[in-house]
Design an enzyme around this catalytic site. Structure first.
Site, mmCIF file in Angstrom:
data_model
loop_
_atom_site.group_PDB
_atom_site.id
_atom_site.type_symbol
_atom_site.label_atom_id
_atom_site.label_comp_id
_atom_site.label_asym_id
_atom_site.label_seq_id
_atom_site.Cartn_x
_atom_site.Cartn_y
_atom_site.Cartn_z
ATOM 1 C CE LYS A 81 1.489 2.436 4.454
ATOM 2 N NZ LYS A 81 1.853 1.206 3.719
ATOM 3 C CB THR A 112 -0.926 0.013 1.220
ATOM 4 O OG1 THR A 112 -1.801 -1.119 1.143
ATOM 5 C CG2 THR A 112 -1.770 1.291 1.248
ATOM 6 C CE LYS A 139 -5.551 -1.292 1.524
ATOM 7 N NZ LYS A 139 -4.274 -1.988 1.638
#
Length: 288
Positions: free
Chosen positions: A240, A97, A172
């Site tokens: 994050k 990711t 995502k």
């Protein structure tokens, strides 16, 4: 069957690589901590390589699942990076990711060298990786996706090409934006129910059959209600990811007020010592 490499054997990469081996693919693994790669080989066969370049040499597909943009650049473009060793016609598949920008950057670098690149972040968490039931969101060229999708099927229940390079990462981000709001809503509902003196389990049994139902409700309400937060994606990792979402929103002009607020709530959980708690720990902030 394909010759593949897998770079990064964390909580996601380790079982993903295992599924590739179980499907009959010839797997070479690399991990920054070599002992983990050696342990993987001892358990699942295949081979371990000392560098990403050595792992990538001669492979049809090179998979990666590392921590962030910088980690990804290190295993691709850094000293002994995989890109220097990949042959024309191969494909690099990135399950990290990361940002859409780094996906576009690496796709361009791969194209210059004559091989393909697909950004393919995943959803489903550690359980999905262990069970081979991940959802994979892909960006890249159709021909590259067509070459790798049958191999990705070893650990995925759904895999779709959503557009050019970077599209998987953008998808995502949408996924994480949805999760942030859902978990906060569930946390507030459980907190409210307990303060109201309701039988929370009974209430959830009823409302989970209606419009309030969600994966988070079905899979996390019991552990949230019990104050147990050891069941998945860590708060540090979510922060994050939400940081990537908020950075992209600043670029594209999207308004993400709830996401920004929940990101700060996760910062509060970190300050409580919950950096490695799973994302359902938002309720702990309400009950402290």
């Amino acid at each position: 069957m394909a010759k593949v490499a897998f770079l990064g054997l964390g909580v996601m990469g380790f079982p993903m690589a295992r599924h590739l081996a179980a499907a009959g693919h010839e797997v070479t693994v690399y991990n920054r901590t070599a002992a983990k790669a050696e342990a993987w080989v001892k358990a699942h066969g295949g081979a371990a390589a000392a560098t990403p370049a050595l792992a990538a040499r001669g492979q049809d597909i090179v998979f990666a699942c590392v921590g962030n943009d910088d980690d990804l650049r290190a295993v691709t473009l850094g000293p002994d990076g995989a890109f220097a060793a990949m042959a024309p016609g191969a494909v690099f598949v990135d399950h990290t990711t990361a940002s859409a920008d780094v996906a576009r950057e690496l796709q361009a670098a791969a194209a210059e060298r004559g091989f393909g690149f697909v950004d393919a972040p995943v959803s489903g968490g550690q359980a999905g990786a262990e069970n081979g039931a991940l959802t994979v969101m892909c960006g890249g060229e159709q021909v590259d996706f067509d070459n790798v999708e049958p191999v990705i099927a070893a650990f995925a229940r759904a895999c779709r090409l959503l557009g050019p390079a970077g599209s998987g990462q953008l998808a995502k981000m949408m996924n994480q934006i949805c999760i942030a709001g859902l978990v906060q809503g569930l946390a507030e509902a459980l907190h409210f129910g307990k303060r109201s003196g309701l039988d929370v389990e009974a209430v959830i049994e009823v409302i989970s059959k209606g419009a309030a139902q969600s994966w988070q409700m079905e899979n996390r309400y019991k552990t949230m209600n019990a104050g147990s937060f050891e069941f998945g994606f860590a708060v540090d990792w979510m922060r994050k990811d939400l940081g990537i979402c908020l950075d992209e929103a600043r670029r594209n002009g999207a308004k993400l007020p709830v996401t920004a607020l929940v990101d700060q709530f996760y910062a509060d959980v970190q300050a409580m010592g919950g950096k490695r708690w799973d994302t359902s720990s938002l309720i702990a902030r309400l009950e402290k």
